[in-house]
Design a protein around this motif. Structure first.
Motif, PDB file in Angstrom:
ATOM      1  N   UNK A 224      11.562   6.659  -8.693  1.00  0.00           N
ATOM      2  CA  UNK A 224      11.213   5.633  -7.707  1.00  0.00           C
ATOM      3  C   UNK A 224      10.006   6.053  -6.863  1.00  0.00           C
ATOM      4  N   UNK A 225       9.237   5.063  -6.438  1.00  0.00           N
ATOM      5  CA  UNK A 225       8.094   5.287  -5.559  1.00  0.00           C
ATOM      6  C   UNK A 225       8.325   4.531  -4.261  1.00  0.00           C
ATOM      7  N   UNK A 226       8.088   5.195  -3.129  1.00  0.00           N
ATOM      8  CA  UNK A 226       8.221   4.567  -1.819  1.00  0.00           C
ATOM      9  C   UNK A 226       6.824   4.358  -1.227  1.00  0.00           C
ATOM     10  N   UNK A 227       6.541   3.119  -0.794  1.00  0.00           N
ATOM     11  CA  UNK A 227       5.267   2.782  -0.159  1.00  0.00           C
ATOM     12  C   UNK A 227       5.529   2.367   1.277  1.00  0.00           C
ATOM     13  N   UNK A 228       4.766   2.932   2.204  1.00  0.00           N
ATOM     14  CA  UNK A 228       4.917   2.576   3.608  1.00  0.00           C
ATOM     15  C   UNK A 228       3.553   2.588   4.290  1.00  0.00           C
ATOM     16  N   UNK A 229       3.439   1.839   5.393  1.00  0.00           N
ATOM     17  CA  UNK A 229       2.212   1.827   6.164  1.00  0.00           C
ATOM     18  C   UNK A 229       2.252   2.881   7.263  1.00  0.00           C
ATOM     19  N   UNK A 230       1.130   3.529   7.528  1.00  0.00           N
ATOM     20  CA  UNK A 230       1.140   4.627   8.498  1.00  0.00           C
ATOM     21  C   UNK A 230       1.412   4.149   9.914  1.00  0.00           C
TER      22      UNK A 230
END
Length: 284
Positions: A224-230
């Motif tokens: 799985x890949x997790x994407x988040x905004x800083x």
């Protein structure tokens, strides 16, 4: 059956590649991904409207399993309609509520619905999704909070509720103009259906999925890949402590694919392209 939109890859480009299934967040719809869509011309894509949202606004939701069952049926129907192999791999891409549903679908749903025709999940991209709460006290507090919002969605003017909804800390990266745009766009939703969806998929009812997500490794070697905004401090912290593969996108808050669609699409494309490699090649 949930409303969905299938967008075919450019001719001759989709062979052997996964079907990319997009699940939007609470208050959203499948067309929330339109800013990302044009960057993914080499992949078949399925954009689903969740119960109570978009063109699925009249469909009721009762539980995580029920919603996942509708997602499951929509994916199978798409594969059948497009005359594709029943074993065609899919990659789930979920934002916020959609991410929580995607995680539940991969880890819990088929344990209970083991008699149903499975789908071959070959990838999972989590954008700003909460893994679950690890204490009964936290679940009680969340349930009380969601119940209060649910009552407001059901009984109050939706524009007023949305105005308050987008003042929550998780949306702190939005400016006034962005908030007003979202309020105008989301005010077409039906408050009672949103109320129902909010309660049936409350975080209070969700198991803590992180231990299972950490253990996931798909047949092609992908994880799985997790994407988040800083700018999204809460979910960036969750991502860092998850020990998952993580991409933190600069200049974005909670809704990365809306605020930085080109960068989001680039990260997603990198993940999808990596899925096509053998596990041995990926380790080299």
């Amino acid at each position: 059956m949930l409303h969905s939109q299938f967008v075919q890859a450019q001719k001759g480009k989709a062979g052997g590649k996964p079907l990319v299934v997009f699940l939007h967040g609470f208050l959203g719809a499948g067309d929330d991904w339109k800013a990302v869509k044009d960057y993914l011309t080499g992949y078949d894509k399925l954009f689903i409207d969740l119960p109570g949202h978009g063109e699925s606004h009249s469909i009721q939701s009762t539980s995580f399993d029920a919603v996942c069952g509708l997602i499951h049926s929509s994916v199978l129907k798409c594969i059948e309609t497009q005359k594709q192999s029943a074993t065609r791999p899919i990659c789930l891409v979920g934002y916020s509520l959609g991410a929580r549903l995607a995680m539940y679908f991969v880890t819990e749903y088929f344990k209970i619905q083991s008699h149903l025709t499975p789908v071959l999940v070959a990838g999972l991209v989590i954008e700003g999704g909460n893994f679950g709460l690890d204490s009964q006290a936290a679940r009680h507090a969340r349930l009380a909070n969601d119940l209060a919002w649910s009552e407001r969605f059901k009984n109050d003017d939706i524009a007023e509720v949305l105005s308050d909804w987008y003042q929550q800390p998780v949306f702190s990266s939005l400016n006034h103009e962005q908030r007003q745009h979202l309020i105008a766009k989301r005010s077409v939703n039906l408050g009672d259906k949103l109320s129902q969806m909010l309660m049936s998929t409350s975080l209070a009812h969700q198991p803590d999925l992180l231990p299972q997500i950490r253990q996931l490794q798909f047949s092609n070697g992908s994880r799985p890949l997790y994407i988040t905004g800083e700018r999204d401090k809460k979910f960036t912290a969750l991502a860092k402590h998850s020990h998952l593969d993580c991409q933190i996108i600069m200049g974005a808050g909670h809704n990365v694919h809306k605020e930085q669609p080109e960068v989001f699409a680039s990260v997603l494309l990198g993940y999808l392209e990596q899925m096509g490699e053998s596990p041995r090649k990926k380790l080299e």
